[in-house]
Design a protein around this motif. Sequence first.
Motif, PDB file in Angstrom:
ATOM      1  N   UNK A   1      -1.674  -2.034 -17.746  1.00 19.27           N
ATOM      2  CA  UNK A   1      -1.462  -3.019 -16.719  1.00 19.27           C
ATOM      3  C   UNK A   1      -0.160  -2.906 -16.012  1.00 19.27           C
ATOM      4  N   UNK A   2       1.092  -2.332 -16.663  1.00 16.76           N
ATOM      5  CA  UNK A   2       2.270  -1.974 -15.900  1.00 16.76           C
ATOM      6  C   UNK A   2       1.885  -1.038 -14.911  1.00 16.76           C
TER       7      UNK A   2
ATOM      8  N   UNK B   1      -0.286  -0.706  -7.519  1.00 10.55           N
ATOM      9  CA  UNK B   1      -0.544  -1.801  -6.690  1.00 10.55           C
ATOM     10  C   UNK B   1       0.745  -2.100  -5.885  1.00 10.55           C
ATOM     11  N   UNK B   2       1.783  -1.538  -5.913  1.00  7.51           N
ATOM     12  CA  UNK B   2       2.923  -2.416  -5.465  1.00  7.51           C
ATOM     13  C   UNK B   2       2.780  -2.598  -3.895  1.00  7.51           C
TER      14      UNK B   2
ATOM     15  N   UNK C   1       5.724  -2.522   2.677  1.00  2.72           N
ATOM     16  CA  UNK C   1       5.061  -1.447   2.100  1.00  2.72           C
ATOM     17  C   UNK C   1       6.020  -0.208   1.650  1.00  2.72           C
ATOM     18  N   UNK C   2       6.704   0.141   2.653  1.00  4.22           N
ATOM     19  CA  UNK C   2       7.597   1.606   2.361  1.00  4.22           C
ATOM     20  C   UNK C   2       8.641   0.918   1.305  1.00  4.22           C
ATOM     21  N   UNK C   3       9.250  -0.396   1.633  1.00 11.48           N
ATOM     22  CA  UNK C   3      10.146  -0.580   0.421  1.00 11.48           C
ATOM     23  C   UNK C   3       9.420  -0.712  -1.027  1.00 11.48           C
ATOM     24  N   UNK C   4       8.258  -1.095  -1.029  1.00 15.50           N
ATOM     25  CA  UNK C   4       7.429  -1.188  -2.308  1.00 15.50           C
ATOM     26  C   UNK C   4       7.765   0.371  -3.234  1.00 15.50           C
TER      27      UNK C   4
ATOM     28  N   UNK D   1      -1.783   9.634  -0.765  1.00 12.47           N
ATOM     29  CA  UNK D   1      -1.412   8.822  -2.121  1.00 12.47           C
ATOM     30  C   UNK D   1      -2.239   8.923  -3.194  1.00 12.47           C
ATOM     31  N   UNK D   2      -3.600   8.925  -2.922  1.00 12.45           N
ATOM     32  CA  UNK D   2      -4.457   8.929  -3.888  1.00 12.45           C
ATOM     33  C   UNK D   2      -4.306  10.440  -4.447  1.00 12.45           C
ATOM     34  N   UNK D   3      -4.363  11.497  -3.957  1.00 11.36           N
ATOM     35  CA  UNK D   3      -4.059  12.625  -4.734  1.00 11.36           C
ATOM     36  C   UNK D   3      -2.671  12.685  -5.421  1.00 11.36           C
ATOM     37  N   UNK D   4      -1.688  12.019  -4.774  1.00 12.14           N
ATOM     38  CA  UNK D   4      -0.390  12.142  -5.543  1.00 12.14           C
ATOM     39  C   UNK D   4      -0.566  11.179  -6.736  1.00 12.14           C
ATOM     40  N   UNK D   5      -1.402  10.243  -6.861  1.00 10.58           N
ATOM     41  CA  UNK D   5      -1.760   9.555  -8.164  1.00 10.58           C
ATOM     42  C   UNK D   5      -2.425  10.257  -8.778  1.00 10.58           C
TER      43      UNK D   5
END
Length: 306
Positions: A205-206, A212-213, A224-227, A239-243
């Motif tokens: 969950x964390x 999903x920040x 979004x950039x700050x998140x 971003x998906x490839x990074x995850x």
Amino acid sequence: LLLVAAPGSGICFASAKATSVRAAPPQSVGSHHRESVRGLAASAGLRSACISGAGSRSFSSVRRKAVPGGVTDQGTVALAIAALSSFFNGSFPVASRFTKEDPDPVVFNGLVCLGVFLSSMLIPVLASVPFVFTAGGFFGGALFVFAALFSFVAIPRCGLATAQAVWSCAAIIVSFAWGAFGPSQVAAPVLDMTLSIAALLLLVIGAVIAVSCEPIAASLGGSEAESLGDSEAPPDEERASGIASALAVGLFGGSVLVPFKFVPESMAGLTALPSFGLGALLTGAAVTAAYWKLVLKAEGTPKVAP
């Protein structure tokens, strides 16, 4: 340390680490005699032995007593070392941000492996352990190469905070799977499977919240950039490839210590670290060379800049 034995049936003695010994005179108990030997030993491991003599029977009982001020809480020390491990393990990827130019993640990873090798060579000198080769340590170093490599791939694609949240969660799940369902050399009994699963769900969950920040920050009025903790938000595909790379970090990172379970006890621990460094060096050099020549098809050698 209390040793009790029937005289004539055996010889009982305390560990060589005992600091004081006093022997009580033999006393008659019915038709038998009993001798008591008490020793005050250091907390770093108490051992006793009973060597049979002419008699066919020998009896001994060992009772340990706490020594005021001499008992070390090994659990506290282990937790402190684990905390330091988490600190350094979570901090070394930040070094890729200190370069003047964005480094190639594969080449940077090769330099990290060189640093691992050089630092591991200091362990026998500093810890007074012998230089020996262990296959378990070597393969652990090879797994580390891919864990570190994918971490440097993940950070510029999904951000440091998100990447670390994902690979930390993935590494814990992989480690738990090895410990709960792995081979007998690796697995250990799980005291409470229900609570363990509940803890893993909280971790997931964390991690989902960290991933999903962006929408969470947007719904709360933030940017979004700050998140992400970065100046610019990466594209969705990047971003998906990074995850995905962060998940690979968890897979390899959660398995790094598994080969150490197959190392003989006499060569485990710090003694296996030079082999770990050697495995990291050779595997890192092979991965970097293959990437440089086969993927980039570049000439010469990689450029190293501050």
